[in-house]
Design a protein around this motif. Structure first.
Motif, PDB file in Angstrom:
ATOM      1  N   VAL A  23      27.805 -71.043 129.721  1.00 23.42           N
ATOM      2  CA  VAL A  23      28.831 -71.529 128.798  1.00 23.42           C
ATOM      3  C   VAL A  23      28.365 -72.810 128.119  1.00 23.42           C
ATOM      4  O   VAL A  23      28.468 -72.964 126.897  1.00 23.42           O
ATOM      5  N   ALA A  24      27.818 -73.734 128.907  1.00 24.73           N
ATOM      6  CA  ALA A  24      27.371 -75.020 128.356  1.00 24.73           C
ATOM      7  C   ALA A  24      26.263 -74.817 127.340  1.00 24.73           C
ATOM      8  O   ALA A  24      26.238 -75.467 126.280  1.00 24.73           O
TER       9      ALA A  24
ATOM     10  N   ARG B 121      18.790 -84.299 123.287  1.00 23.37           N
ATOM     11  CA  ARG B 121      17.446 -84.534 123.829  1.00 23.37           C
ATOM     12  C   ARG B 121      17.396 -85.900 124.519  1.00 23.37           C
ATOM     13  O   ARG B 121      18.095 -86.836 124.126  1.00 23.37           O
ATOM     14  N   ASN B 122      16.550 -85.983 125.534  1.00 23.34           N
ATOM     15  CA  ASN B 122      16.351 -87.280 126.185  1.00 23.34           C
ATOM     16  C   ASN B 122      15.264 -88.051 125.448  1.00 23.34           C
ATOM     17  O   ASN B 122      14.726 -87.585 124.437  1.00 23.34           O
TER      18      ASN B 122
ATOM     19  N   GLY C 221      21.864 -82.678 131.643  1.00 20.52           N
ATOM     20  CA  GLY C 221      23.051 -83.401 132.092  1.00 20.52           C
ATOM     21  C   GLY C 221      24.011 -83.645 130.947  1.00 20.52           C
ATOM     22  O   GLY C 221      25.231 -83.488 131.090  1.00 20.52           O
ATOM     23  N   GLN C 222      23.463 -84.030 129.781  1.00 22.82           N
ATOM     24  CA  GLN C 222      24.311 -84.263 128.611  1.00 22.82           C
ATOM     25  C   GLN C 222      24.919 -82.961 128.096  1.00 22.82           C
ATOM     26  O   GLN C 222      26.055 -82.946 127.619  1.00 22.82           O
TER      27      GLN C 222
ATOM     28  N   ASP D 173      28.824 -82.712 127.613  1.00 22.45           N
ATOM     29  CA  ASP D 173      29.369 -82.333 126.305  1.00 22.45           C
ATOM     30  C   ASP D 173      30.234 -81.080 126.418  1.00 22.45           C
ATOM     31  O   ASP D 173      31.299 -80.983 125.791  1.00 22.45           O
ATOM     32  N   ALA D 174      29.762 -80.118 127.220  1.00 21.43           N
ATOM     33  CA  ALA D 174      30.498 -78.861 127.366  1.00 21.43           C
ATOM     34  C   ALA D 174      31.866 -79.112 127.978  1.00 21.43           C
ATOM     35  O   ALA D 174      32.875 -78.550 127.525  1.00 21.43           O
ATOM     36  N   ARG D 175      31.915 -79.937 129.021  1.00 22.27           N
ATOM     37  CA  ARG D 175      33.205 -80.224 129.656  1.00 22.27           C
ATOM     38  C   ARG D 175      34.158 -80.896 128.673  1.00 22.27           C
ATOM     39  O   ARG D 175      35.359 -80.615 128.652  1.00 22.27           O
ATOM     40  N   GLU D 176      33.626 -81.781 127.854  1.00 25.75           N
ATOM     41  CA  GLU D 176      34.454 -82.473 126.868  1.00 25.75           C
ATOM     42  C   GLU D 176      34.982 -81.495 125.814  1.00 25.75           C
ATOM     43  O   GLU D 176      36.155 -81.551 125.429  1.00 25.75           O
TER      44      GLU D 176
END
Length: 507
Positions: free
Chosen positions: A97-98, A108-109, A117-118, A122-125
């Motif tokens: 999903v994310a 990108r890091n 991790g981002q 972002d997906a949860r937000e």
């Protein structure tokens, strides 16, 4: 009156000699749900493809906030805050999903690598913004269609869409999933998003929409508010005539038993038994997941039965595959016509004739002229345009694709017709035609088994209703006995007349 968020003025589009859109108009205000209705082929999808940048208009203007814009690509549409949730979802089922939510905008890091991790944060937000309780680490394909649709909506909202098009959004959803979608739609309306809602379902159009616009044959017919119109007005605008009781038919007199199913079982289904007679329409009804489609697949040889017998006109039918079932006199129009019922890149002629070619062989050569004439006769019977015979089936509207799937079995002249969701995604005019066809086939002596999640349809077209629960037929109701309440009471296993299904549980 406030300035419309979106205006489409004088939009015209031709495909060769075919005039798909003839100077149509449509406008959308911020914070409203504007339903766009019309029969299959009315021009709704063509207009939305122009709005999304997938095809180009020949003439006319697109305005956002009163200013003309030029939308030539999907990227242009997104830049102007336009997002479309198609009936066939534009997602990657094998990805999480994310990952789906970050497609095309992956963070990108500092080393230029994907910041997983981002991606998750972002997906949860994004999911929280539409109040969707979905685990972003799950593979998208493991979710139901309703949840996958929510993911697409979350992505559109995250891109700050101001115009959201929902194209037949509930066609493949259960009632519970549809209710969740309605909550999201209403929430987005309060946030000022303008929503274009394309649907053939009158009930949800009346529940959600502020205004309704109708197209017919590529032309604008009219617009009215929900308070100004009644359903009969909209139907008359869509088809150019009044349509009476959709399910009206004279009583039918069933003949001898044609389909005899006894103790059928496999993989947790059954054992179950029932019969369908010549000249009879029998519908199967039940909750989503009750096993209706699975039972039909066992009968048709798409899945292997473990025990039980199936007789067709008194002769045993134990097909190892659908080809053998067809030879035994069975026909099936599956629920998912695109994935299982049609060869989308092949012509209408090829799709209609594919199961009957052996009937047109002379001296080991297929008589192509005879095949073509036979196909044209069935197309005329179903009011399919003669000049569509050489088109790939994917070029047809959804309703005409369904007609092509039905025409295959009309040409085959099978004894038993199994129709799984025969009117899903079909406009009201085509529905009436399909109901008339089902009635005519029954009167010609066919045994017809219809699977439908539309309770009024399941009850209205049938001589008997078989209620399915847990992979078994648990109740048989005559046409006189069948009502929505009675069917649902047996579908959920309620023990008294006072126990009924919760709205969220209905199919």
């Amino acid at each position: 009156m406030t300035q419309p968020l979106l205006e489409l003025n004088g939009i015209t589009k031709r495909f060769g000699a075919t005039l798909a859109l003839n100077e149509v108009r449509f406008d959308l205000r911020a914070g409203e749900v504007h339903a766009l209705m019309g029969e299959n082929g009315a021009g709704k999808s063509t207009l939305m493809k122009i709005l999304s940048g997938n095809i180009q208009r020949d003439s006319g203007a697109i305005l956002i906030d009163g200013r003309p814009v030029d939308i030539r690509t999907p990227r242009d549409a997104r830049a102007h805050g336009i997002a479309i949730i198609h009936q066939e979802l534009n997602t990657v089922p094998a990805m999480t999903v994310a990952e789906n939510l970050s497609l095309g905008q992956e963070p990108r890091n500092r080393f230029g690598m994907l910041d997983r991790g981002q991606v998750l944060r972002d997906a949860r937000e994004k999911l929280a913004r539409i109040h969707a309780d979905i685990d972003p680490t799950r593979p998208l394909g493991s979710l139901g269609i309703g949840m996958q649709q929510m993911v697409e909506i979350a992505r559109a909202v995250s891109e700050n869409a101001r115009v959201l098009v929902l194209d037949e959004p509930t066609a493949a959803l259960s009632r519970a999933e549809a209710q969740e979608l309605y909550v999201v739609v209403n929430r987005m309306r309060t946030e000022g998003v303008g929503l274009i809602y394309i649907s053939h379902r009158m009930e949800e159009v009346w529940q959600l929409s502020d205004r309704i616009t109708v197209f017919r044959d590529g032309a604008y017919v009219g617009t009215g508010t929900r308070d100004e119109l009644i359903e009969a007005d909209v139907v008359r605008m869509m088809v150019g005539r009044s349509i009476g009781d959709l399910y009206r038919h004279e009583p039918r007199e069933p003949g001898e038993v044609v389909l005899d199913v006894a103790d059928l079982a496999a993989g947790g289904l059954g054992p179950t038994s029932f019969q369908v007679r010549a000249g009879e329409v029998v519908s199967m009804s039940g909750l989503v997941g009750s096993g209706r489609t699975e039972l039909a697949r066992l009968i048709f040889g798409a899945d292997r039965r473990e025990t039980g017998t199936v007789l067709v006109n008194g002769k045993p039918s134990d097909p190892a595959n659908p080809s053998n079932a067809i030879a035994d006199g069975l026909a099936m129009v599956p629920e998912d016509r695109k994935a299982e019922g049609l060869f989308l890149d092949h012509s209408v002629e090829r799709n209609v004739s594919i199961s009957s070619l052996e009937n047109y062989v002379s001296a080991e050569v297929v008589q192509n002229r005879a095949v073509r004439q036979a196909v044209l006769e069935q197309m005329a019977r179903l009011r399919l345009r003669k000049n569509a015979i050489d088109l790939p089936v994917r070029a047809l509207s959804g309703g005409n694709q369904q007609k092509a799937a039905l025409a295959r079995w009309l040409l085959r002249d099978s004894a038993v017709m199994i129709l799984d969701e025969p009117t899903r995604g079909v406009d009201i005019g085509a529905k009436r035609e399909i109901y008339e066809l089902i009635d005519a086939l029954a009167r010609a002596g066919k045994a017809i088994l219809v699977i439908s999640s539309d309770l009024p349809e399941a009850i209205g077209i049938a001589d008997r209703v078989l209620v399915v629960r847990g992979g078994k037929v648990v109740k048989e109701l005559s046409a006189d006995e069948a009502s929505e309440e009675t069917v649902m009471r047996h579908a959920v296993g309620a023990s008294t007349d006072h126990q009924t299904a919760r709205a969220g549980d209905l199919p």
